[in-house]
Design a protein around this motif. Structure first.
Motif, mmCIF file in Angstrom:
data_model
loop_
_atom_site.group_PDB
_atom_site.id
_atom_site.type_symbol
_atom_site.label_atom_id
_atom_site.label_comp_id
_atom_site.label_asym_id
_atom_site.label_seq_id
_atom_site.Cartn_x
_atom_site.Cartn_y
_atom_site.Cartn_z
ATOM 1 N N GLY A 1 0.996 -1.196 -0.016
ATOM 2 C CA GLY A 1 -0.016 -0.072 -0.054
ATOM 3 C C GLY A 1 0.847 1.370 0.178
ATOM 4 N N SER B 1 3.973 1.668 1.929
ATOM 5 C CA SER B 1 5.155 2.326 3.025
ATOM 6 C C SER B 1 6.417 2.437 2.433
ATOM 7 N N ASN C 1 -2.731 -10.279 3.726
ATOM 8 C CA ASN C 1 -3.454 -11.338 3.574
ATOM 9 C C ASN C 1 -3.508 -11.170 1.877
ATOM 10 N N GLY D 1 5.167 -10.417 4.469
ATOM 11 C CA GLY D 1 4.686 -11.927 4.127
ATOM 12 C C GLY D 1 3.912 -11.877 3.009
ATOM 13 N N SER D 2 2.849 -10.729 2.953
ATOM 14 C CA SER D 2 1.839 -10.650 2.161
ATOM 15 C C SER D 2 2.257 -10.463 0.613
ATOM 16 N N ASP E 1 4.241 -13.531 -0.335
ATOM 17 C CA ASP E 1 3.471 -14.604 -0.615
ATOM 18 C C ASP E 1 2.705 -14.444 -1.777
ATOM 19 N N THR F 1 10.609 -6.082 4.305
ATOM 20 C CA THR F 1 10.315 -4.909 4.959
ATOM 21 C C THR F 1 9.544 -5.051 6.345
ATOM 22 N N ASN G 1 11.523 -19.310 2.434
ATOM 23 C CA ASN G 1 11.157 -20.481 2.271
ATOM 24 C C ASN G 1 10.340 -20.381 1.218
ATOM 25 N N GLY H 1 6.794 -21.594 0.924
ATOM 26 C CA GLY H 1 5.114 -21.545 1.278
ATOM 27 C C GLY H 1 4.672 -20.285 0.912
ATOM 28 N N LYS I 1 -9.027 -18.667 3.265
ATOM 29 C CA LYS I 1 -7.384 -18.297 3.288
ATOM 30 C C LYS I 1 -6.951 -19.527 3.101
ATOM 31 N N SER J 1 10.601 2.214 10.528
ATOM 32 C CA SER J 1 9.282 2.842 9.955
ATOM 33 C C SER J 1 7.962 1.788 10.409
ATOM 34 N N HIS K 1 5.944 -19.695 15.149
ATOM 35 C CA HIS K 1 6.358 -20.716 13.893
ATOM 36 C C HIS K 1 7.377 -21.721 14.757
ATOM 37 N N HIS L 1 -1.861 -22.561 13.245
ATOM 38 C CA HIS L 1 -2.002 -21.721 12.202
ATOM 39 C C HIS L 1 -3.271 -22.182 11.181
ATOM 40 N N HIS M 1 -2.760 -11.739 11.190
ATOM 41 C CA HIS M 1 -2.516 -13.294 11.253
ATOM 42 C C HIS M 1 -1.913 -13.381 12.458
HETATM 43 O O1 NZQ Z 1 1.226 -2.446 2.470
HETATM 44 P P1 NZQ Z 1 2.112 -1.676 2.867
HETATM 45 O O2 NZQ Z 1 1.893 -0.144 2.697
HETATM 46 O O3 NZQ Z 1 3.713 -1.698 2.636
HETATM 47 O O4 NZQ Z 1 2.062 -1.779 4.535
HETATM 48 C C1 NZQ Z 1 2.290 -2.978 5.222
HETATM 49 C C2 NZQ Z 1 1.124 -3.776 5.588
HETATM 50 O O5 NZQ Z 1 -0.019 -2.907 5.814
HETATM 51 C C3 NZQ Z 1 3.111 -2.657 6.384
HETATM 52 N N1 NZQ Z 1 4.522 -2.706 6.076
HETATM 53 C C4 NZQ Z 1 5.522 -3.531 5.688
HETATM 54 N N2 NZQ Z 1 6.461 -3.156 5.980
HETATM 55 C C5 NZQ Z 1 6.657 -2.070 6.501
HETATM 56 C C6 NZQ Z 1 5.295 -1.648 6.644
HETATM 57 N N3 NZQ Z 1 4.881 -0.238 7.279
HETATM 58 C C7 NZQ Z 1 5.957 0.447 7.591
HETATM 59 N N4 NZQ Z 1 7.194 0.287 7.423
HETATM 60 C C8 NZQ Z 1 7.536 -0.804 7.031
HETATM 61 N N5 NZQ Z 1 8.940 -1.337 6.800
HETATM 62 O O6 NZQ Z 1 2.864 -3.741 7.042
HETATM 63 C C9 NZQ Z 1 1.517 -4.298 7.026
HETATM 64 C C10 NZQ Z 1 1.450 -5.645 7.086
HETATM 65 O O7 NZQ Z 1 2.216 -6.231 6.016
HETATM 66 P P2 NZQ Z 1 2.065 -8.093 5.790
HETATM 67 O O8 NZQ Z 1 3.075 -8.234 4.904
HETATM 68 O O9 NZQ Z 1 0.651 -8.439 5.679
HETATM 69 O O10 NZQ Z 1 2.580 -8.535 7.132
HETATM 70 P P3 NZQ Z 1 3.309 -10.066 7.372
HETATM 71 O O11 NZQ Z 1 4.601 -9.914 7.069
HETATM 72 O O12 NZQ Z 1 2.979 -10.334 8.782
HETATM 73 O O13 NZQ Z 1 2.539 -11.042 6.419
HETATM 74 C C11 NZQ Z 1 1.155 -11.674 6.882
HETATM 75 C C12 NZQ Z 1 0.814 -12.667 5.772
HETATM 76 O O14 NZQ Z 1 1.807 -13.659 5.534
HETATM 77 C C13 NZQ Z 1 1.159 -14.855 5.701
HETATM 78 C C14 NZQ Z 1 0.097 -14.462 6.607
HETATM 79 O O15 NZQ Z 1 -0.835 -15.640 6.491
HETATM 80 C C15 NZQ Z 1 -0.302 -13.240 6.052
HETATM 81 O O16 NZQ Z 1 -1.099 -13.597 4.839
HETATM 82 N N6 NZQ Z 1 2.021 -15.785 6.373
HETATM 83 C C16 NZQ Z 1 3.234 -16.349 5.363
HETATM 84 C C17 NZQ Z 1 3.736 -17.352 5.754
HETATM 85 C C18 NZQ Z 1 4.993 -17.947 4.844
HETATM 86 N N7 NZQ Z 1 4.762 -17.761 3.504
HETATM 87 O O17 NZQ Z 1 5.882 -18.808 5.242
HETATM 88 C C19 NZQ Z 1 4.058 -18.109 7.082
HETATM 89 C C20 NZQ Z 1 3.235 -17.353 8.113
HETATM 90 O O18 NZQ Z 1 2.559 -18.038 9.019
HETATM 91 C C21 NZQ Z 1 1.818 -16.660 7.443
HETATM 92 O O19 NZQ Z 1 0.860 -17.403 7.456
#
Ligand code: NZQ
Ligand code: ZN
Length: 387
Positions: free
Chosen positions: A38, A40, A68, A95-96, A99, A136, A145, A147, A158, A180, A196, A265, A279
């Motif tokens: 979005g 950041s 997500n 992660g979002s 992924d 980030t 990984n 996954g 999901k 940030s 985890h 999970h 999450h």
């Molecule tokens: O979208 P932006 O504007 O970048 O904002 C993001 C988002 O709103 C913000 N953000 C990220 N880095 C930033 C920051 N804001 C300021 N400064 C920064 N440096 O943070 C918000 C959340 O980001 P998101 O990627 O959703 O968080 P997370 O890393 O916790 O990822 C969650 C997702 O990963 C999946 C989860 O289910 C969920 O969908 N998972 C993935 C796994 C895997 N691939 O191995 C394992 C996990 O168990 C998990 O299921």
């Protein structure tokens, strides 16, 4: 210890200033889709560092990947790759976004009728577009990984998938990016990585002495740095230990040769799908109740965790194991993370039944390291997590 194979091909570029190394890490003639969330990255200097590093590369941007990652949006990115004839993905985010890149990578060359089947039917991935990562947000381990988890809002689903073809080629881990991050996301990252480790450790004693010590050391490090990274994300040493702990928690090392669970999970993903709860917070809601419910089969490891991670020396094995669950919940609470479903939604009534029914319909009849957690157990666990 069970037999195992171990291979992790992702190149890690760790430390301050490493984003500049993308210039050499990405193939010179690559036609790159740069994927991000979005916005950041436009406020914290990450975007500028990347564009500076990639001045001699062909880059097309695709932004707006939500937390997500949403299937419909990811399919729009697949269309852009095809239209623009791109051949490489750079995921910049948490992660979002990572992924999302994995799903796009798998969906671009998918030969079947409906790419959702990659998730719904766990279709085997036979081709994947190469991709790299700039991390980030330390949390998921997705940067090292294979996954991914993808959401579909229209059906409130999901689902996770994985393939050995979906390891990032390279990942830049610059700990200074956490400066940030909102406190909420830092707390989420700690709890996600912590859980985890628990999912791969809190089973039964299986003779993996080194694996146990790996797991315990990551838990101890996360506890040790937690207060500092939340209060002072500019503390580079704390940030570096936080980031590396999150990666090591889920890069396929600590689970080699030992049983794993992942039930928390599985249930947690449903709470995100139904209520859009972060999450990590879904894990904090479920984990204490899950361990209480599965107490008998997990008490040996719970007691070991109590002694080694929380330094609990008083009481018999069962008492130590119970105290460990309390300590874990208190730890999540001290990070500002609430551990009941009713703290996040008023709408929770009936969700235990809904989740149990979904698991039954999907044939998920036995979760956990012994496949012994039935949909009825899941229903009880979620009910106990209501308030
Ligand atoms: O979208 P932006 O504007 O970048 O904002 C993001 C988002 O709103 C913000 N953000 C990220 N880095 C930033 C920051 N804001 C300021 N400064 C920064 N440096 O943070 C918000 C959340 O980001 P998101 O990627 O959703 O968080 P997370 O890393 O916790 O990822 C969650 C997702 O990963 C999946 C989860 O289910 C969920 O969908 N998972 C993935 C796994 C895997 N691939 O191995 C394992 C996990 O168990 C998990 O299921
Ligand atoms: Zn997780």
């Amino acid at each position: 210890m069970k037999n195992f194979s171990y291979q992790n091909p992702t190149k890690i570029m760790f430390g301050q200033g490493q984003i500049a190394g993308l210039a050499d890490a990405l193939p010179k003639n690559a036609r790159i889709l740069m994927l991000y969330g979005g916005g950041s990255i436009k406020k914290n200097g990450v975007y500028e560092q990347i564009t500076a590093a990639l001045t001699n590369h062909t880059v097309v941007e695709f932004s707006g990947i939500p937390a997500n990652p949403e299937y419909e949006i990811l399919m729009q990115a697949v269309a852009v790759i095809k239209e623009e004839n791109l051949d490489y993905i750079l995921a910049v985010g948490g992660g979002s976004v990572i992924d999302g890149a994995k799903f796009i990578s798998a969906a671009v060359g998918y030969q079947g009728d409906d790419p959702w089947d990659i998730l719904a039917k766990q279709e085997k991935i036979t081709a994947a577009m190469p991709f790299s990562v700039v991390l980030t947000l330390p949390a998921t381990g997705s940067e090292m990984n294979a996954g991914a988890v993808v959401s579909r809002r229209t059906t409130q689903e999901k689902l996770a998938f994985s393939s050995p073809l979906l390891f990032p080629k390279s990942s830049v881990l610059d700990p200074s990016v956490i400066q940030s991050l909102p406190k909420r996301q830092i707390a989420n990252g700690i709890v996600d990585a912590f859980t985890h480790v628990l999912e791969q450790y809190m089973t039964y004693p299986a003779g993996g002495l080194l694996q146990d010590r790996f797991a315990e050391s990551i838990l101890q490090t996360l506890i040790e740095i937690s207060e500092t990274v939340i209060d002072n994300p500019g503390d580079y040493q704390a940030a570096a230990n936080f980031m590396w702990s999150c990666t090591m928690a889920l890069n396929g090392l600590i689970n080699r040769g030992v049983p794993t669970d992942w039930g928390i999970h599985a249930i947690g993903h449903e709470l995100t799908a139904l209520f859009d709860i972060d999450h990590a917070r879904t894990l904090a809601i479920i984990a204490p109740r899950y361990y209480e419910h599965c107490f008998d089969s997990k008490k040996d490891k719970l007691a070991q965790y109590a002694e080694r991670v929380w330094q609990i020396s008083k009481g018999n094995r069962e008492e130590k194991a119970r105290q460990a669950i309390t300590k874990t919940e208190q730890f999540f609470n001290t990070l500002g993370i609430k551990t009941t479903l009713s703290a996040y939604t008023d709408d929770y009534s009936g969700s235990a039944e809904t989740i149990a029914e979904r698991f039954t319909n999907r044939g998920w009849l036995g979760l956990g390291e012994k496949q012994s957690v039935s949909p009825d157990d899941v229903q009880a666990i979620v009910k106990n997590a209501y308030s």
